[in-house]
Enzyme design. Structure first.
Site, PDB file in Angstrom:
ATOM      1  N   TYR A  33       0.834  -1.206   0.000  1.00 51.59           N
ATOM      2  CA  TYR A  33       0.000   0.000   0.000  1.00 51.59           C
ATOM      3  C   TYR A  33       0.865   1.251   0.000  1.00 51.59           C
ATOM      4  CZ  TYR A  33      -2.932   3.773   1.743  1.00 51.59           C
ATOM      5  OH  TYR A  33      -3.560   4.986   1.911  1.00 51.59           O
ATOM      6  N   SER A 115      -1.941  13.496   7.497  1.00 49.30           N
ATOM      7  CA  SER A 115      -2.934  13.209   6.471  1.00 49.30           C
ATOM      8  C   SER A 115      -4.343  13.223   7.037  1.00 49.30           C
ATOM      9  CB  SER A 115      -2.656  11.833   5.852  1.00 49.30           C
ATOM     10  OG  SER A 115      -3.716  11.433   5.002  1.00 49.30           O
ATOM     11  N   GLN A 136      -2.969  18.045   6.085  1.00 40.74           N
ATOM     12  CA  GLN A 136      -3.331  17.804   4.680  1.00 40.74           C
ATOM     13  C   GLN A 136      -4.817  17.522   4.579  1.00 40.74           C
ATOM     14  OE1 GLN A 136      -4.237  14.458   3.564  1.00 40.74           O
ATOM     15  NE2 GLN A 136      -4.719  15.199   1.525  1.00 40.74           N
ATOM     16  N   TYR A 138      -8.252  16.749   1.876  1.00 34.27           N
ATOM     17  CA  TYR A 138      -8.922  16.489   0.608  1.00 34.27           C
ATOM     18  C   TYR A 138     -10.251  17.235   0.614  1.00 34.27           C
ATOM     19  CZ  TYR A 138      -5.811  12.380   0.348  1.00 34.27           C
ATOM     20  OH  TYR A 138      -4.735  11.548   0.322  1.00 34.27           O
ATOM     21  N   THR A 164      -4.592  18.803  -1.193  1.00 39.39           N
ATOM     22  CA  THR A 164      -4.227  17.901  -2.283  1.00 39.39           C
ATOM     23  C   THR A 164      -5.232  18.041  -3.427  1.00 39.39           C
ATOM     24  OG1 THR A 164      -3.201  16.332  -0.756  1.00 39.39           O
ATOM     25  CG2 THR A 164      -3.843  15.491  -2.914  1.00 39.39           C
ATOM     26  N   ARG A 173      -4.208   1.073  -8.383  1.00 43.55           N
ATOM     27  CA  ARG A 173      -2.973   0.517  -7.817  1.00 43.55           C
ATOM     28  C   ARG A 173      -3.119  -1.002  -7.776  1.00 43.55           C
ATOM     29  NH1 ARG A 173      -3.830   5.216  -3.356  1.00 43.55           N
ATOM     30  NH2 ARG A 173      -3.674   6.912  -4.875  1.00 43.55           N
ATOM     31  N   LYS A 262      -0.952  21.067  -3.225  1.00 44.86           N
ATOM     32  CA  LYS A 262      -0.090  19.913  -3.501  1.00 44.86           C
ATOM     33  C   LYS A 262      -0.660  19.078  -4.645  1.00 44.86           C
ATOM     34  CE  LYS A 262       2.037  15.893  -1.235  1.00 44.86           C
ATOM     35  NZ  LYS A 262       1.508  14.819  -2.108  1.00 44.86           N
ATOM     36  N   HIS A 286       1.864  12.815  -6.718  1.00 51.42           N
ATOM     37  CA  HIS A 286       1.258  11.983  -5.664  1.00 51.42           C
ATOM     38  C   HIS A 286       2.059  10.698  -5.452  1.00 51.42           C
ATOM     39  CE1 HIS A 286      -2.639  11.889  -3.339  1.00 51.42           C
ATOM     40  NE2 HIS A 286      -2.173  10.701  -3.050  1.00 51.42           N
ATOM     41  N   ARG A 289       1.231   7.624  -7.581  1.00 56.96           N
ATOM     42  CA  ARG A 289       0.109   6.775  -7.182  1.00 56.96           C
ATOM     43  C   ARG A 289      -1.186   7.142  -7.905  1.00 56.96           C
ATOM     44  NH1 ARG A 289       0.691   4.054  -2.444  1.00 56.96           N
ATOM     45  NH2 ARG A 289      -1.359   4.569  -1.563  1.00 56.96           N
TER      46      ARG A 289
END
Length: 388
Positions: A33, A115, A136, A138, A164, A173, A262, A286, A289
């Site tokens: 991960y 995060s 951070q 979202y 972000t 992924r 970011k 990122h 990713r």
């Protein structure tokens, strides 16, 4: 790596050393991960290989007896121009992993970025560390939830928000699919259980002592869950693919502190970030990713730095593994860099002290590299120190 190929070291020194030890300690689905990239992982490889292709111009017979690597980032004094990037679910890699990382970052004198998807809540992290973390964020579909998070992190003492912008939807992924990371089937759950059973020390350190296993910063939104499939469902339901620059204007109006954007790889996007009032941008893919076959961060850094021309601070991440890489980024126009995988490898492998040791050596590498380039000050790093 088989038993005949184990690295011959008594103590880890490099990022790859810590990566090796982290792989031995973590269940496979957790290691992959943090280690993996999107799709065929082409950009993941380029993030590092493009750094490796840059050649430094050694300068000799200079007085380099006073090399100084201290600086400031976003008004924060830093022992070197480096910050720890946000890494989701770090608390699943080591007991209260975000706390251990924040304490190590404070000890060295660099910012730690927590995060949104961290296990440890911002209050716990800031209480443990000697300086408030960067936070951070979202953009979630539920804007009231965004406002609630902003109020919470401000109350906790954070004054720097890292927003972000490159997650309109999660990247594909394939390692996560192979490891049944978010599978809800009986087979998938059995696969994860088997992988966990292979790492009894992790079970004790994180599984038992590292509780609660929740997303601490989303505790008011996502309650009473420790199953990875629930995290995936939340991401699918709340990450907002309709977000535009207008939403960033709204966010800037809500947040009075420092704002870092970011996930910028394009000159026009960098200029737009400046226009909406960002204090800094992070040139980033990122950690490879998201969009595979996107360029490496270091390859687009010079053109973005030239276009921005000092209007805001520029950080970059993706492929930075050591102090030599950091110096290359500074030469090409960055004010500093962020690292993600290396710090979580160090914490997973050796905890807080492992990260302290890694960052201490990282700082030495910056100092030694600058000395061998013949410079004493960060301001002296310029493109003429690279072979073109």
């Amino acid at each position: 790596m088989n038993s005949f190929m184990k690295p011959l070291f008594s103590e880890p020194a490099t990022a790859s050393d810590y990566r090796y030890l982290a792989k031995q300690k973590l269940p496979r689905f957790l290691f992959d991960y943090i280690d993996g990239g999107a799709n065929a992982e082409l950009t993941l490889e380029r993030n590092c290989s493009d750094f490796n292709s840059l050649q430094l111009r050694q300068k000799v017979m200079r007085d380099v007896s006073h090399v100084d690597v201290a600086t400031s980032l976003l008004g924060h004094d830093c022992a070197l121009p480096l910050a720890l990037a946000p890494v989701g679910m770090s608390g699943m890699m080591r007991q209260r992993g975000e706390v251990q990382a924040a304490k190590a970052a404070s000890q060295i004198g660099v910012p730690f970025t927590l995060s949104t998807m961290g296990v440890c809540p911002v209050e716990e992290v800031n209480q443990a560390a000697s300086r408030p973390c960067w936070f951070q964020l979202y953009m979630l579909k539920d804007r009231d939830a965004v406002l609630s998070i902003l109020s919470r992190v401000k109350k906790a003492g954070c004054d720097t928000l890292v927003f972000t912008v490159d997650l309109a939807m999660p990247g594909l992924r394939h390692r996560d699919t192979r490891n049944s990371l978010s599978s809800t089937t009986a087979r998938g759950k059995m696969s994860r259980a088997w992988q966990i059973a292979q790492r009894p020390s992790w079970v004790m350190d994180v599984g038992v002592k590292g509780k609660p296993h929740i997303l601490g910063n989303l505790s008011e939104i996502l309650q009473n869950t420790s199953d990875f499939s629930d995290y995936a469902k939340f991401a699918a339901a709340q990450f907002d693919p309709s977000v535009t620059w207008d939403d960033l204007v709204w966010l800037r109006q809500q947040w009075s502190g420092k704002l870092i954007i970011k996930g910028v790889l394009d000159i026009d996007d960098a200029k737009r970030s400046v226009d909406i009032g960002a204090d800094a941008i992070v040139v980033s893919n990122h950690g490879a990713r998201q969009l595979d076959s996107a360029p490496s961060s270091i390859s687009v850094l010079p053109s973005i730095a030239k276009a921005i021309n000092g209007e805001v601070e520029i950080l970059m991440d993706g492929g930075v593994r050591n102090g030599v890489d950091l110096v290359k980024a500074l030469i090409l126009g960055a004010n500093g860099a962020m690292i993600g995988r290396p710090w979580i490898w160090a914490v997973a492998a050796k905890g807080e002290q492992g990260l302290v040791d890694y960052l201490s050596l990282f700082k030495q590498e910056v100092q030694y590299t600058m000395a061998l380039l013949g410079v004493n000050q960060l301001a002296e790093l310029s493109p003429d120190l690279l072979y073109q």
